[in-house]
Design a protein around this motif. Sequence first.
Motif, PDB file in Angstrom:
ATOM      1  N   LYS A   1       0.841  -1.301  -0.003  1.00 30.47           N
ATOM      2  CA  LYS A   1      -0.065   0.085  -0.052  1.00 30.47           C
ATOM      3  C   LYS A   1       0.795   1.306   0.007  1.00 30.47           C
TER       4      LYS A   1
ATOM      5  N   GLN B   1       2.587   1.946  -3.333  1.00 27.89           N
ATOM      6  CA  GLN B   1       1.573   2.638  -4.151  1.00 27.89           C
ATOM      7  C   GLN B   1       1.310   3.908  -3.860  1.00 27.89           C
ATOM      8  N   ASP B   2       1.141   4.267  -2.738  1.00 29.97           N
ATOM      9  CA  ASP B   2       1.023   5.582  -2.296  1.00 29.97           C
ATOM     10  C   ASP B   2       2.019   6.388  -2.451  1.00 29.97           C
TER      11      ASP B   2
ATOM     12  N   ASP C   1       3.836   6.278  -5.158  1.00 29.78           N
ATOM     13  CA  ASP C   1       3.922   6.130  -6.541  1.00 29.78           C
ATOM     14  C   ASP C   1       5.109   5.434  -7.182  1.00 29.78           C
TER      15      ASP C   1
ATOM     16  N   GLU D   1       2.470   0.993  -9.718  1.00 30.14           N
ATOM     17  CA  GLU D   1       1.091   0.978  -9.861  1.00 30.14           C
ATOM     18  C   GLU D   1       0.544  -0.635  -9.965  1.00 30.14           C
ATOM     19  N   ILE D   2      -0.488  -0.855  -9.303  1.00 26.21           N
ATOM     20  CA  ILE D   2      -0.856  -2.188  -9.461  1.00 26.21           C
ATOM     21  C   ILE D   2      -2.557  -2.057  -9.927  1.00 26.21           C
TER      22      ILE D   2
END
Length: 209
Positions: free
Chosen positions: A7, A10-11, A13, A16-17
């Motif tokens: 997580k 992804q936060d 950057d 990207e999933i």
Amino acid sequence: MDQSILKRAQDKDIVEIKIHDLRDYSSNKQRSVDDYAFGGGAGMVLMIEPIDNCINHLKYQREYDEIIYMSPDGELLNQGMANAMSLQQNLIILCGHYKGVDERVRANLITREISIGDFVLSGGELPAAVLTDAIIRLIPGVLNDESSALSDSFQDKLIAPPVYTRPADYNGMKVPDLLLSGHEKKIEEWRYEQSLIRTKERRPDLLNE
Ligand code: SAH
């Protein structure tokens, strides 16, 4: 514990999933993606058309390093593969379900097949999540202390040494004195020794590779 590593990546950057539903690429009204196996037998097979449509749609947007199919008869996942894939840019991971996918998908659309072990799960979702986690935690900036991925088991063909945290004495169960000594060089030597002992005990096969 704090937020999951995936997580956070992804936060920030760093990765990207994107999850794609094959039903969105089905051409029939029922949005079905599977059918009976030719020749009979129990179990459904994922059809080639929605998979081909989905892959084409994605390839139209960007280039992919690999189009991976998770499969129990694929190459057995290991740390070296995760290291190499953490340097790649874009990956498609196809998850099977039921009896698997139409063989023509594997023969013509897939560039690599990966297994997470000699056992059979009901779908490729968990294997894909396993692969994704193994890769993403190796991307620089994902783990807070980057060196911690380098000292993990298998990173240097050795099992990681034991680790301890406070308290130094828990109901008489003590932490090795050396670790409290502050003697960095000796601690490093001790850890290496422990790694060797553990590897000999638990995974002698790694030493023969
Ligand atoms: N009939 C197949 C198994 C299908 S299991 C066979 O005997 O080989 C359904 C799906 O789960 C597979 O298509 C695959 O995507 C996934 N899967 C199950 N076990 C797996 C494993 N060990 N590694 C990777 N993927 C697996």
